[in-house]
Design a protein around this motif. Structure first.
Motif, PDB file in Angstrom:
ATOM      1  N   GLY A 155      26.340  30.695 -37.634  1.00 31.34           N
ATOM      2  CA  GLY A 155      25.572  29.576 -38.158  1.00 31.34           C
ATOM      3  C   GLY A 155      25.999  29.147 -39.543  1.00 31.34           C
ATOM      4  N   LEU A 179      20.997  23.453 -30.737  1.00 30.70           N
ATOM      5  CA  LEU A 179      21.971  24.426 -31.222  1.00 30.70           C
ATOM      6  C   LEU A 179      21.988  25.623 -30.279  1.00 30.70           C
ATOM      7  CD1 LEU A 179      23.929  25.172 -33.575  1.00 30.70           C
ATOM      8  CD2 LEU A 179      22.030  26.485 -34.539  1.00 30.70           C
ATOM      9  N   GLN A 181      23.684  29.254 -29.865  1.00 29.53           N
ATOM     10  CA  GLN A 181      24.447  30.307 -30.527  1.00 29.53           C
ATOM     11  C   GLN A 181      24.853  31.341 -29.478  1.00 29.53           C
ATOM     12  OE1 GLN A 181      22.484  32.370 -33.834  1.00 29.53           O
ATOM     13  NE2 GLN A 181      24.403  32.189 -34.937  1.00 29.53           N
ATOM     14  N   THR A 192      23.847  35.326 -37.561  1.00 29.90           N
ATOM     15  CA  THR A 192      22.563  34.761 -37.144  1.00 29.90           C
ATOM     16  C   THR A 192      21.991  33.772 -38.164  1.00 29.90           C
ATOM     17  OG1 THR A 192      21.378  36.633 -38.135  1.00 29.90           O
ATOM     18  CG2 THR A 192      21.970  36.808 -35.798  1.00 29.90           C
ATOM     19  N   GLU A 193      22.425  33.868 -39.425  1.00 25.59           N
ATOM     20  CA  GLU A 193      21.909  32.990 -40.473  1.00 25.59           C
ATOM     21  C   GLU A 193      22.417  31.561 -40.267  1.00 25.59           C
ATOM     22  OE1 GLU A 193      19.686  31.836 -43.652  1.00 25.59           O
ATOM     23  OE2 GLU A 193      19.738  33.834 -42.740  1.00 25.59           O
ATOM     24  N   ILE A 194      21.489  30.607 -40.141  1.00 22.57           N
ATOM     25  CA  ILE A 194      21.848  29.209 -39.914  1.00 22.57           C
ATOM     26  C   ILE A 194      21.846  28.454 -41.244  1.00 22.57           C
ATOM     27  CG2 ILE A 194      21.291  27.088 -38.656  1.00 22.57           C
ATOM     28  CD1 ILE A 194      22.019  29.470 -36.884  1.00 22.57           C
ATOM     29  N   GLN A 195      22.968  27.806 -41.543  1.00 22.52           N
ATOM     30  CA  GLN A 195      23.102  27.063 -42.793  1.00 22.52           C
ATOM     31  C   GLN A 195      22.009  26.006 -42.930  1.00 22.52           C
ATOM     32  OE1 GLN A 195      25.033  23.693 -43.099  1.00 22.52           O
ATOM     33  NE2 GLN A 195      26.300  24.027 -44.908  1.00 22.52           N
ATOM     34  N   LYS A 196      21.555  25.779 -44.166  1.00 21.25           N
ATOM     35  CA  LYS A 196      20.404  24.919 -44.434  1.00 21.25           C
ATOM     36  C   LYS A 196      20.577  23.514 -43.861  1.00 21.25           C
ATOM     37  CE  LYS A 196      17.573  23.174 -48.263  1.00 21.25           C
ATOM     38  NZ  LYS A 196      17.400  23.157 -49.743  1.00 21.25           N
ATOM     39  N   ARG A 199      20.415  23.591 -40.112  1.00 16.23           N
ATOM     40  CA  ARG A 199      19.062  23.885 -39.653  1.00 16.23           C
ATOM     41  C   ARG A 199      18.179  22.640 -39.710  1.00 16.23           C
ATOM     42  NH1 ARG A 199      18.392  28.025 -42.614  1.00 16.23           N
ATOM     43  NH2 ARG A 199      17.129  27.109 -44.279  1.00 16.23           N
ATOM     44  N   HIS A 205      16.759  25.383 -31.025  1.00 20.51           N
ATOM     45  CA  HIS A 205      17.739  26.449 -31.258  1.00 20.51           C
ATOM     46  C   HIS A 205      17.568  27.508 -30.181  1.00 20.51           C
ATOM     47  CE1 HIS A 205      19.059  30.061 -33.959  1.00 20.51           C
ATOM     48  NE2 HIS A 205      19.985  29.731 -33.071  1.00 20.51           N
TER      49      HIS A 205
END
Length: 266
Positions: A155, A179, A181, A192-196, A199, A205
């Motif tokens: 992400g 989205l 993943q 797992t961290e989705i960019q701001k 997002r 998602h």
């Protein structure tokens, strides 16, 4: 996506023109300009040859214009663009001076028995160019892009302005962006961290665990019926292995809807 470039001569003429028509229809919605590009081989510069080369360029331009006359331009500015030399060098050079927003290509057109999804030239352009690439299937007719399936492994989107084409699609068509993943065997916890910015764009998602990327995308294509599939090309990511070679085999990946390929990292 104000400047859209479509190379001619990579497929049969009728298929190529259908792809230019798709570009025109898309540009009409986006308020953009279409460049229809075809290369010509210049002769060595000596003696009176510059005059000959000028003629070759004019002949190429006339050939492009003749092909474009068969299309409905719908008020869109469509520019015949003769380019000197090789596409792989000429397109990036033209981009430096004219800021091409989108490159529209097609898959291989050798029929159902052709093993390749992308051939040597189109695959090389996807792999090497900095320009976002839209791969449009044969004779695919434009429809408003209402549903986008964006497939990622990580992400994190590190390349500046990588999401601009998707943002423009979103603002133009009011699209829903799902989205997906895909988690394969080498998935990392930090992925797992989705960019701001990403997002903020997505409507929904979902994650999927699959042995291969193709399995994950295929499963959700059938489930969601999107108008556009969006993926990222980066050194370590969802489609990394596909771009190791200049060609892409159908057994590794194939899309029957337009496929938008973005740069995910520098």
């Amino acid at each position: 996506m104000k400047n859209i470039l479509v190379p001619l001569g990579l497929s049969e003429n009728s298929i190529t023109l259908a792809r230019v028509q798709y570009a025109i229809d898309l540009a009409k919605e986006l308020g953009g300009t279409v460049y229809a590009a075809q290369v010509f081989k210049e002769l060595p510069r000596s003696g009176s040859l510059p005059t000959v080369n000028k003629t070759l360029k004019e002949i190429t331009a006339s050939s492009i214009e003749e092909q474009l006359s068969q299309l409905d331009k719908k008020g869109v500015e469509v520019i015949a663009l003769p380019l000197e030399g090789d596409l792989l060098e000429a397109i990036p050079k033209f981009n430096l001076e004219n800021a091409i927003s989108l490159l529209i290509l097609g898959p291989e057109s050798g029929g159902i028995k052709d093993p390749y999804f992308l051939g040597e030239t189109s695959g090389s352009l996807v792999k090497k160019t900095e320009i976002p690439v839209l791969i449009v299937p044969e004779n695919y007719k434009f429809t408003p892009i209402k549903k986008v399936l964006m497939a990622v492994k990580s992400g994190s989107i590190k390349k500046k302005n990588a999401l601009l084409p998707v943002k423009e699609i979103l603002s133009t068509f009011g699209s829903e962006i799902k989205l997906l993943q895909v988690k394969t065997a080498d998935f990392l916890s930090e992925d797992t961290e989705i960019q701001k910015d990403l997002r903020a764009m997505i409507t929904s998602h979902q994650s999927s665990e699959n042995a291969t990327l193709f399995q994950g995308v295929l499963e959700h294509l059938n489930e969601n019926h999107p108008d556009l599939l969006c993926v990222f090309r980066r050194k370590r990511g969802f489609f990394a292995k596909l771009w190791e070679e200049n060609t892409v085999l159908k057994k590794d990946f194939e899309s029957r809807i337009p496929l938008l390929v973005l740069r995910g990292s520098d």
